[in-house]
Enzyme design. Structure first.
Site, mmCIF file in Angstrom:
data_model
loop_
_atom_site.group_PDB
_atom_site.id
_atom_site.type_symbol
_atom_site.label_atom_id
_atom_site.label_comp_id
_atom_site.label_asym_id
_atom_site.label_seq_id
_atom_site.Cartn_x
_atom_site.Cartn_y
_atom_site.Cartn_z
ATOM 1 C CB SER A 70 -0.903 0.054 1.344
ATOM 2 O OG SER A 70 -1.806 -0.996 1.322
ATOM 3 C CG ASP B 140 -5.371 -7.106 2.319
ATOM 4 O OD1 ASP B 140 -6.521 -7.350 1.825
ATOM 5 O OD2 ASP B 140 -4.629 -6.004 2.368
ATOM 6 N NE ARG C 41 -10.561 -6.456 -6.700
ATOM 7 C CZ ARG C 41 -9.437 -6.345 -5.721
ATOM 8 N NH1 ARG C 41 -8.275 -6.270 -6.589
ATOM 9 N NH2 ARG C 41 -9.592 -5.972 -4.402
HETATM 10 C C1 S3P Z 1 -5.378 -1.278 0.191
HETATM 11 C C2 S3P Z 1 -6.696 -1.430 0.843
HETATM 12 C C3 S3P Z 1 -7.308 -2.553 0.988
HETATM 13 C C4 S3P Z 1 -6.634 -3.729 0.881
HETATM 14 C C5 S3P Z 1 -5.713 -3.755 -0.325
HETATM 15 C C6 S3P Z 1 -4.784 -2.761 -0.368
HETATM 16 C C7 S3P Z 1 -4.977 -0.064 0.063
HETATM 17 O O1 S3P Z 1 -8.418 -2.680 0.013
HETATM 18 O O2 S3P Z 1 -7.603 -4.944 1.054
HETATM 19 O O3 S3P Z 1 -4.967 -4.976 -0.445
HETATM 20 O O4 S3P Z 1 -3.839 0.205 -0.312
HETATM 21 O O5 S3P Z 1 -5.661 0.977 -0.086
HETATM 22 P P1 S3P Z 1 -10.075 -1.962 0.154
HETATM 23 O O6 S3P Z 1 -9.564 -0.496 0.661
HETATM 24 O O7 S3P Z 1 -10.914 -2.045 -0.855
HETATM 25 O O8 S3P Z 1 -10.499 -2.418 1.657
#
Ligand code: S3P
Length: 425
Positions: A20, A312, A119
């Site tokens: 992230s 996750d 998605r």
């Molecule tokens: C992420 C947010 C999460 C996570 C993804 C990475 C991010 O998703 O599951 O692997 O980097 O902002 P969501 O924001 O859809 O919950």
């Protein structure tokens, strides 16, 4: 790829950079003025997709395999790409970049692989359209490919129905370019890397409980960033160390941001022997080493505000529950159905095939621990976290486990199998 049951896991592992945070460092660096120097950048396929998208929009990005230099051209410095932008398998790239593209002075098409094209994107189409963006799903199915024509944007107060950092970040990034303040309120706080990093880049951004508030910006400024290890990758070694009898693993350099550390809280509640060492809590993204020793675990209930902080990690938490005493209930986790795969369905099917007592519910799973697991053929559905989860299960299951599509770990942890092998004694 085939895996066998193994003995104790011992030694040290250094966790690669957070996915992230790596994405965000390239995105924000690209729209900042000056050079952003990024260390411990995750060289996974998802983050390379982000680099490739910004290169196509004229940003010079040097990548030597660890450090990355992004030569930002300012908030209005992106150029119209000659081709479609391919986000690969990356939901973060698709959703966050959409917020930025909503305000540029060109039209662009965004797409990705077959998983990305399934998605849900309506969750960003709705708020970005409310801000004035011209953004549409080309097949009118609420999914990518998306066509975005940059527009003048208005600040809004968006009440997101889901706690999602990707949705929140898309709206906040669009908010940088809006004509007034933008607010995003979520049901529960999701990961806050965007808020922390944008603030370092000079944006006026703050949070009020579950609301993030951003002011329009004239300019962001290039930064030097050291990316902590990804706690979502560390989670596989946490679980392996706890579950494989006689194990002791030192997991180095893990990001322990409180909006991401739910796995640590769950492990402790289940009875895990975990110690945080060398904690550096001064930086905006805190880091620690984690010493984990094999432990006897017990079942718990996981739901509510903790869910976004470990979303996750739920597949590997489900595995921990299979080896815990008693019942574990995971609820409020319907978001798992719209990740790289439907992670509730894929976990229930594969764990059941290995002999686990696990039941699907509308928004999670119920797992009764204690059934011995045996090897099976596992379909990863090309979901990186599912492949890594079952590589951990294979250490514990009797006989041989075959993981189909195992190479998909490349998305977030290219060296994962090697690092796991090195701990086997
Ligand atoms: C992420 C947010 C999460 C996570 C993804 C990475 C991010 O998703 O599951 O692997 O980097 O902002 P969501 O924001 O859809 O919950």
């Amino acid at each position: 790829m085939k895996f066998s049951q193994c003995g104790p896991l011992r030694g040290e592992v250094t966790i690669p950079g957070d996915k992230s945070i790596s994405h965000r460092s390239v995105m924000f660096g690209s729209i900042a003025r000056g050079t952003t120097e990024i260390h411990n950048f995750l060289q996974g396929a998802d983050c390379l997709s982000t680099i490739s998208c910004f290169r196509k929009m004229g940003i010079e990005i040097e990548n030597n395999g660890n450090a990355v230099l992004v030569h930002g051209r300012g908030m209005r410095g992106l150029a119209k790409p000659d081709t479609v932008l391919d986000c690969g398998n990356s939901g973060t790239t698709t959703r966050l970049i959409s917020g930025i593209l909503s305000a540029q002075d060109f039209t662009v098409t965004l797409t990705g692989d077959s998983s990305i094209q399934k998605r849900p994107m309506k969750r960003i189409l709705d708020p970005l359209s409310q801000m004035g963006a011209k953004i549409r799903s080309l097949q009118d199915n609420g999914c990518a490919p998306l066509e975005i024509t940059g527009s003048l944007l208005h600040g809004i107060h968006y009440h997101s129905p889901v706690a999602s950092a990707q949705v929140k970040s898309a709206v906040l990034l669009a908010g940088l370019y809006a004509d007034g303040e933008t607010r995003v309120t979520e049901p529960y706080v999701s990961r806050n890397h965007t808020e922390l990093m944008l603030s370092c880049f000079g944006a006026a951004i703050h949070t009020e409980d579950t609301t993030a508030v951003i002011q329009p910006a004239d300019e962001l400024y290039g930064q030097k960033i050291r990316i902590p290890g990804d706690i979502s990758s560390a989670a596989f070694f946490l679980a392996a160390g706890l579950l494989v009898p006689g194990s002791e693993i030192l997991i180095r350099g893990v990001g322990i941001n409180p909006t991401r550390d739910g796995i640590l809280r769950v492990c402790r509640e289940m009875g895990a022997d975990l110690t945080l060492l060398n904690e550096n809590l001064d930086a905006s993204e805190p880091v620690a080493d984690i010493l984990v020793k094999s432990s006897r675990l017990h079942g718990i209930t996981i739901g509510g505000a903790i869910i976004p902080t470990l979303i996750d990690e739920l597949p590997i938490i489900a595995v921990m529950a299979c080896f815990a005493d008693g019942e574990t209930v995971i609820r409020d986790a319907a978001e798992l159905k719209v990740k790289e795969s439907n992670r509730i369905d894929v976990m229930v099917r594969n764990l059941s095939a290995m002999g686990a007592d696990v039941e699907e519910t509308a928004d999670g799973m119920i797992i009764r621990g204690g059934s011995p697991l045996h090897g099976a053929v596992i379909d990863s559905r090309l979901d990186h976290r599912i492949a890594m989860t079952f590589a951990v299960v294979s250490c514990l299951a009797e006989g041989e486990t075959e993981i189909r599509g195992a190479e998909c770990v490349n998305i977030s942890y290219p060296g994962f199998y090697r690092d796991l092998e090195l701990l086997k004694i």
